[in-house]
Design a protein around this motif. Sequence first.
Motif, PDB file in Angstrom:
ATOM      1  N   LEU A   1       0.847  -1.190   0.000  1.00  0.00           N
ATOM      2  CA  LEU A   1       0.000   0.000   0.000  1.00  0.00           C
ATOM      3  C   LEU A   1       0.881   1.238   0.000  1.00  0.00           C
ATOM      4  O   LEU A   1       2.054   1.183   0.363  1.00  0.00           O
ATOM      5  N   ILE A   2       0.300   2.335  -0.441  1.00  0.00           N
ATOM      6  CA  ILE A   2       0.972   3.636  -0.416  1.00  0.00           C
ATOM      7  C   ILE A   2       0.286   4.467   0.661  1.00  0.00           C
ATOM      8  O   ILE A   2      -0.937   4.539   0.711  1.00  0.00           O
ATOM      9  N   THR A   3       1.053   5.091   1.523  1.00  0.00           N
ATOM     10  CA  THR A   3       0.477   5.903   2.585  1.00  0.00           C
ATOM     11  C   THR A   3       1.267   7.199   2.741  1.00  0.00           C
ATOM     12  O   THR A   3       2.422   7.276   2.332  1.00  0.00           O
ATOM     13  N   SER A   4       0.637   8.168   3.332  1.00  0.00           N
ATOM     14  CA  SER A   4       1.321   9.444   3.587  1.00  0.00           C
ATOM     15  C   SER A   4       1.816   9.505   5.025  1.00  0.00           C
ATOM     16  O   SER A   4       2.224  10.558   5.499  1.00  0.00           O
ATOM     17  N   PHE A   5       1.781   8.364   5.697  1.00  0.00           N
ATOM     18  CA  PHE A   5       2.207   8.347   7.098  1.00  0.00           C
ATOM     19  C   PHE A   5       3.153   7.185   7.341  1.00  0.00           C
ATOM     20  O   PHE A   5       2.867   6.051   6.971  1.00  0.00           O
ATOM     21  N   ASN A   6       4.275   7.458   7.985  1.00  0.00           N
ATOM     22  CA  ASN A   6       5.292   6.439   8.253  1.00  0.00           C
ATOM     23  C   ASN A   6       5.270   6.053   9.734  1.00  0.00           C
ATOM     24  O   ASN A   6       5.863   6.724  10.564  1.00  0.00           O
ATOM     25  N   MET A   7       4.573   4.956  10.049  1.00  0.00           N
ATOM     26  CA  MET A   7       4.494   4.514  11.445  1.00  0.00           C
ATOM     27  C   MET A   7       5.815   3.961  11.960  1.00  0.00           C
ATOM     28  O   MET A   7       5.981   3.763  13.161  1.00  0.00           O
ATOM     29  N   ASP A   8       6.778   3.710  11.056  1.00  0.00           N
ATOM     30  CA  ASP A   8       8.092   3.215  11.470  1.00  0.00           C
ATOM     31  C   ASP A   8       9.083   4.347  11.731  1.00  0.00           C
ATOM     32  O   ASP A   8      10.240   4.102  12.064  1.00  0.00           O
ATOM     33  N   SER A   9       8.644   5.572  11.594  1.00  0.00           N
ATOM     34  CA  SER A   9       9.529   6.721  11.784  1.00  0.00           C
ATOM     35  C   SER A   9      10.087   6.757  13.207  1.00  0.00           C
ATOM     36  O   SER A   9       9.396   6.414  14.165  1.00  0.00           O
ATOM     37  N   GLN A  10      11.328   7.175  13.317  1.00  0.00           N
ATOM     38  CA  GLN A  10      11.972   7.307  14.631  1.00  0.00           C
ATOM     39  C   GLN A  10      12.051   8.769  15.076  1.00  0.00           C
ATOM     40  O   GLN A  10      12.818   9.114  15.968  1.00  0.00           O
ATOM     41  N   ILE A  11      11.254   9.618  14.462  1.00  0.00           N
ATOM     42  CA  ILE A  11      11.211  11.031  14.837  1.00  0.00           C
ATOM     43  C   ILE A  11      10.675  11.140  16.265  1.00  0.00           C
ATOM     44  O   ILE A  11       9.675  10.495  16.619  1.00  0.00           O
TER      45      ILE A  11
ATOM     46  N   LEU B   1       7.569   9.080  18.462  1.00  0.00           N
ATOM     47  CA  LEU B   1       7.933   8.171  19.554  1.00  0.00           C
ATOM     48  C   LEU B   1       7.287   8.609  20.865  1.00  0.00           C
ATOM     49  O   LEU B   1       6.787   7.780  21.634  1.00  0.00           O
ATOM     50  N   ASP B   2       7.256   9.927  21.098  1.00  0.00           N
ATOM     51  CA  ASP B   2       6.634  10.449  22.317  1.00  0.00           C
ATOM     52  C   ASP B   2       5.123  10.214  22.289  1.00  0.00           C
ATOM     53  O   ASP B   2       4.529   9.805  23.300  1.00  0.00           O
ATOM     54  N   PHE B   3       4.487  10.476  21.138  1.00  0.00           N
ATOM     55  CA  PHE B   3       3.055  10.222  21.009  1.00  0.00           C
ATOM     56  C   PHE B   3       2.744   8.746  21.254  1.00  0.00           C
ATOM     57  O   PHE B   3       1.807   8.409  21.983  1.00  0.00           O
ATOM     58  N   SER B   4       3.554   7.861  20.661  1.00  0.00           N
ATOM     59  CA  SER B   4       3.332   6.418  20.815  1.00  0.00           C
ATOM     60  C   SER B   4       3.458   5.998  22.278  1.00  0.00           C
ATOM     61  O   SER B   4       2.664   5.187  22.768  1.00  0.00           O
TER      62      SER B   4
ATOM     63  N   GLN C   1       0.293   4.557  24.376  1.00  0.00           N
ATOM     64  CA  GLN C   1       0.408   3.226  24.983  1.00  0.00           C
ATOM     65  C   GLN C   1       0.087   3.287  26.475  1.00  0.00           C
ATOM     66  O   GLN C   1      -0.625   2.433  27.008  1.00  0.00           O
ATOM     67  N   ALA C   2       0.596   4.304  27.149  1.00  0.00           N
ATOM     68  CA  ALA C   2       0.353   4.453  28.585  1.00  0.00           C
ATOM     69  C   ALA C   2      -1.125   4.716  28.876  1.00  0.00           C
ATOM     70  O   ALA C   2      -1.675   4.211  29.858  1.00  0.00           O
ATOM     71  N   GLU C   3      -1.784   5.476  27.999  1.00  0.00           N
ATOM     72  CA  GLU C   3      -3.193   5.833  28.214  1.00  0.00           C
ATOM     73  C   GLU C   3      -4.150   4.697  27.881  1.00  0.00           C
ATOM     74  O   GLU C   3      -5.113   4.446  28.607  1.00  0.00           O
ATOM     75  N   TYR C   4      -3.903   4.000  26.776  1.00  0.00           N
ATOM     76  CA  TYR C   4      -4.868   3.014  26.273  1.00  0.00           C
ATOM     77  C   TYR C   4      -4.394   1.569  26.367  1.00  0.00           C
ATOM     78  O   TYR C   4      -5.123   0.644  25.999  1.00  0.00           O
ATOM     79  N   ASP C   5      -3.152   1.365  26.801  1.00  0.00           N
ATOM     80  CA  ASP C   5      -2.574   0.034  26.945  1.00  0.00           C
ATOM     81  C   ASP C   5      -2.533  -0.738  25.620  1.00  0.00           C
ATOM     82  O   ASP C   5      -2.731  -1.942  25.579  1.00  0.00           O
ATOM     83  N   LEU C   6      -2.329  -0.018  24.535  1.00  0.00           N
ATOM     84  CA  LEU C   6      -2.089  -0.635  23.240  1.00  0.00           C
ATOM     85  C   LEU C   6      -1.346   0.357  22.361  1.00  0.00           C
ATOM     86  O   LEU C   6      -1.393   1.565  22.604  1.00  0.00           O
ATOM     87  N   ALA C   7      -0.643  -0.178  21.376  1.00  0.00           N
ATOM     88  CA  ALA C   7       0.144   0.681  20.497  1.00  0.00           C
ATOM     89  C   ALA C   7      -0.780   1.434  19.540  1.00  0.00           C
ATOM     90  O   ALA C   7      -1.786   0.886  19.085  1.00  0.00           O
ATOM     91  N   PRO C   8      -0.468   2.692  19.233  1.00  0.00           N
ATOM     92  CA  PRO C   8      -1.314   3.448  18.297  1.00  0.00           C
ATOM     93  C   PRO C   8      -1.171   2.909  16.880  1.00  0.00           C
ATOM     94  O   PRO C   8      -0.114   2.424  16.494  1.00  0.00           O
TER      95      PRO C   8
ATOM     96  N   PHE D   1      -2.197   3.717  12.583  1.00  0.00           N
ATOM     97  CA  PHE D   1      -2.156   4.813  11.623  1.00  0.00           C
ATOM     98  C   PHE D   1      -3.298   5.808  11.842  1.00  0.00           C
ATOM     99  O   PHE D   1      -3.101   7.019  11.821  1.00  0.00           O
ATOM    100  N   THR D   2      -4.510   5.314  12.075  1.00  0.00           N
ATOM    101  CA  THR D   2      -5.650   6.216  12.233  1.00  0.00           C
ATOM    102  C   THR D   2      -5.560   7.024  13.521  1.00  0.00           C
ATOM    103  O   THR D   2      -5.946   8.193  13.547  1.00  0.00           O
ATOM    104  N   ALA D   3      -5.039   6.418  14.578  1.00  0.00           N
ATOM    105  CA  ALA D   3      -4.871   7.155  15.841  1.00  0.00           C
ATOM    106  C   ALA D   3      -3.859   8.286  15.651  1.00  0.00           C
ATOM    107  O   ALA D   3      -4.078   9.417  16.101  1.00  0.00           O
ATOM    108  N   ALA D   4      -2.756   7.981  14.990  1.00  0.00           N
ATOM    109  CA  ALA D   4      -1.720   8.988  14.772  1.00  0.00           C
ATOM    110  C   ALA D   4      -2.224  10.111  13.867  1.00  0.00           C
ATOM    111  O   ALA D   4      -1.985  11.288  14.139  1.00  0.00           O
ATOM    112  N   GLN D   5      -2.938   9.766  12.811  1.00  0.00           N
ATOM    113  CA  GLN D   5      -3.442  10.808  11.916  1.00  0.00           C
ATOM    114  C   GLN D   5      -4.555  11.621  12.574  1.00  0.00           C
ATOM    115  O   GLN D   5      -4.683  12.815  12.317  1.00  0.00           O
ATOM    116  N   GLY D   6      -5.356  10.981  13.404  1.00  0.00           N
ATOM    117  CA  GLY D   6      -6.386  11.717  14.138  1.00  0.00           C
ATOM    118  C   GLY D   6      -5.768  12.742  15.065  1.00  0.00           C
ATOM    119  O   GLY D   6      -6.241  13.886  15.169  1.00  0.00           O
TER     120      GLY D   6
END
Length: 200
Positions: free
Chosen positions: A103-113, A117-120, A124-131, A133-138
């Motif tokens: 697939l082609i996407t405009s979002f890189n979930m593997d980014s080390q920026i 990393l801070d958002f992830s 994770q701490a808030e919802y006890d699961l990893a974010p 693509f949709t969570a990050a874009q939201g």
Amino acid sequence: RDNAAYSEGYSQFIKEQYTALDGRMTEIQFFSGTSQTDFKSVLTEMKTGSPAGLLIIASDLNSGLIAQNTRLLDWDMSLFVSNWAYSDMFLEYGGRAIAVTELITSFNMDSQIPALLDFSRRYQAEYDLAPNFTAAQGYEAMLVLSAPLQKTGGSAIGLPQALLSIQKFNGLIGPLSFDSYGVIQRPAYLVKVKNGLFVT
């Protein structure tokens, strides 16, 4: 058909671009994900055209089920999905059937920026699961919206003009901007499914 604004525009754009490159589209099928569960009959009909690949523009769940059905028909061709399927649910429902999916996407979930990393970490701490693509874009959508809302004092009046007046936003994976039509300007990423995981 349940998300026609996205799927019909997406399919039309792909058709225009692909045929301009001398590609041939054998068939386009629309369906309702809420009422159609028999993908096998539709795929059996599509298979008669002997296409080299199949692009699925559907939810993560339906994309996974459609991929499974192609393999049940012993239909071995390249699979492509839209951003809509970029989630763990697609990996779960697709299983081994999606081993060669791209697939082609405009979002890189593997980014080390650091921002991602801070958002992830916080997600994770808030919802006890990893974010995903949709969570990050939201989250990014709220970042983009907050700056022009500050300019308008929280009012919707003047919001479009305020949004267009900001040339660049700091997103989770780097800066992003919009053109005069409101189309996002940022790099595109190729994502493949490897060993049951998305790899950018």
